[in-house]
Write a protein that holds these residues in place. Structure first.
Motif, PDB file in Angstrom:
ATOM      1  N   THR A  21       0.807  -1.218   0.000  1.00 21.02           N
ATOM      2  CA  THR A  21       0.000   0.000   0.000  1.00 21.02           C
ATOM      3  C   THR A  21       0.840   1.269   0.000  1.00 21.02           C
ATOM      4  O   THR A  21       0.305   2.358  -0.211  1.00 21.02           O
ATOM      5  CB  THR A  21      -0.929   0.030   1.231  1.00 21.02           C
ATOM      6  N   TRP A  26      -2.388  -3.731  -2.711  1.00 17.17           N
ATOM      7  CA  TRP A  26      -3.586  -3.789  -1.872  1.00 17.17           C
ATOM      8  C   TRP A  26      -3.267  -4.130  -0.420  1.00 17.17           C
ATOM      9  O   TRP A  26      -4.082  -3.874   0.470  1.00 17.17           O
ATOM     10  CB  TRP A  26      -4.553  -4.840  -2.417  1.00 17.17           C
ATOM     11  N   GLU A  28      -0.917  -4.052   3.164  1.00 18.20           N
ATOM     12  CA  GLU A  28       0.111  -3.352   3.930  1.00 18.20           C
ATOM     13  C   GLU A  28       1.427  -4.142   3.834  1.00 18.20           C
ATOM     14  O   GLU A  28       1.407  -5.366   3.622  1.00 18.20           O
ATOM     15  CB  GLU A  28      -0.306  -3.237   5.398  1.00 18.20           C
ATOM     16  N   ARG A 137      -3.508   4.568  -0.099  1.00 16.59           N
ATOM     17  CA  ARG A 137      -3.170   4.633   1.323  1.00 16.59           C
ATOM     18  C   ARG A 137      -2.030   5.597   1.576  1.00 16.59           C
ATOM     19  O   ARG A 137      -1.866   6.110   2.681  1.00 16.59           O
ATOM     20  CB  ARG A 137      -2.804   3.232   1.818  1.00 16.59           C
ATOM     21  N   HIS A 146      -4.854   3.594  -8.917  1.00 19.36           N
ATOM     22  CA  HIS A 146      -5.871   4.062  -7.980  1.00 19.36           C
ATOM     23  C   HIS A 146      -7.075   4.647  -8.730  1.00 19.36           C
ATOM     24  O   HIS A 146      -8.224   4.450  -8.318  1.00 19.36           O
ATOM     25  CB  HIS A 146      -5.268   5.087  -7.025  1.00 19.36           C
TER      26      HIS A 146
END
Length: 301
Positions: A21, A26, A28, A137, A146
């Motif tokens: 992210t 997608w 972390e 993010r 995005h």
């Protein structure tokens, strides 16, 4: 220390290109590492676009679970009217030259993203920039991916690939030209940071054979050392083609999923095809490989 055999090196489950992210993945960084471990990865590189912020958290989780980890980055390059990506493996994330170069690239991203939103508004898609921001993010890095995710979520298009094909590639209404790094700059930053430079997913670029040859000529002249032979988006024929390029040009070969998330990626992290056995793996030059080999030997006992 004895030199590991080619068979031992090739047997490792290696994935040297994936995203969190911190750029346009997608998951972390920590969750990405845990997924890689669950999929049996033994040597992992995190290579976010023009960003180093995910390396520390990913490295911490990898260390805690005994996974050999390679700090990396994927740098955007402008070449012959295309955006080309150069992966840096084994980079020092504290290198001042690398950090300054990436900061300059990221400084232009916000303006580009806002212009993309304006262009999409002109063709009847309002508030696209705000929508893209909700999927990013990292507010410093709002990318085409995005925007694509927002358009899919809004029902404009059925999937990310279709969004790119209709709106976000050259000649389409949402495409905005941007000047990224020069090829020689990107390779220079990677080398200054102690890393190995790799041409990422070369089959993706809409370059003529002559232009692609020039890309490799300049890449090697600048000190580039490797090419992704196995990449998530490469077909069997494309893998064979770039295996031949590696042989002919004396390049090391990389294995990479280019994993962003199960929603979008063709290949899951760690589920790449194997390299052809006669190619020298790029991970033969990475210090983290020694830890991966030691862990593999320990688990086999």
């Amino acid at each position: 220390m004895s030199v590991p055999s080619a068979s031992r090196l090739h047997a490792l489950n290696v994935d040297l290109h994936c995203h969190s992210t911190v750029s346009d993945g997608w998951l972390e960084p920590e969750a990405l590492v845990l997924r890689a471990i669950a999929n049996g990865v033994e040597l992992l590189a995190l290579t976010d676009h023009d960003e180093l912020g995910g390396i520390a958290p990913a490295q911490g989780v990898a260390r805690a679970h005994g996974l050999a980890f390679v700090p990396g980055v994927e740098i955007s390059v402008s070449f012959a009217g295309e955006t080309v990506h150069i992966v840096g493996l084994g980079v020092d994330p504290e290198c001042a030259e690398l950090r300054a170069g990436l900061a300059a690239l990221c400084a232009g991203r916000d303006g580009r993203a806002r212009r993309m939103g304006e262009e999409l508004a002109r063709v009847g898609i309002p508030e696209a920039f705000a929508g893209a921001c909700r999927f990013a993010r990292n507010p410093a890095l709002v990318s085409r991916a995005h925007f694509a995710r927002h358009l899919v979520a809004s029902g404009v298009m059925p999937d990310v690939k279709t969004v790119f094909d209709h709106y976000l590639v050259r000649g389409k209404p949402g495409f905005v030209e941007h000047r990224w790094a020069a090829l020689e700059e990107a390779v220079g930053w990677i080398r200054a940071a102690g890393g190995v430079a790799v041409v990422a997913h070369p089959a993706r670029y809409r370059l003529s054979s002559i232009a692609l040859g020039e890309l490799f000529d300049r890449f090697i002249a600048a000190g580039g050392e490797a090419v992704e032979v196995v990449a998530g988006a490469h077909t069997e024929d494309e893998m064979r083609r770039f295996a031949s390029v590696a042989r002919q040009r004396g390049l090391l070969a990389s294995r990479a999923s280019d994993f962003h998330g199960v929603q979008e990626s063709m290949v899951d992290v760690g589920r790449c095809n194997p390299l052809p056995a006669d190619l020298e793996p790029v991970w033969s030059r990475l210090p983290a490989t020694a830890a991966a080999l030691a862990a593999a030997a320990s688990s086999a006992r």
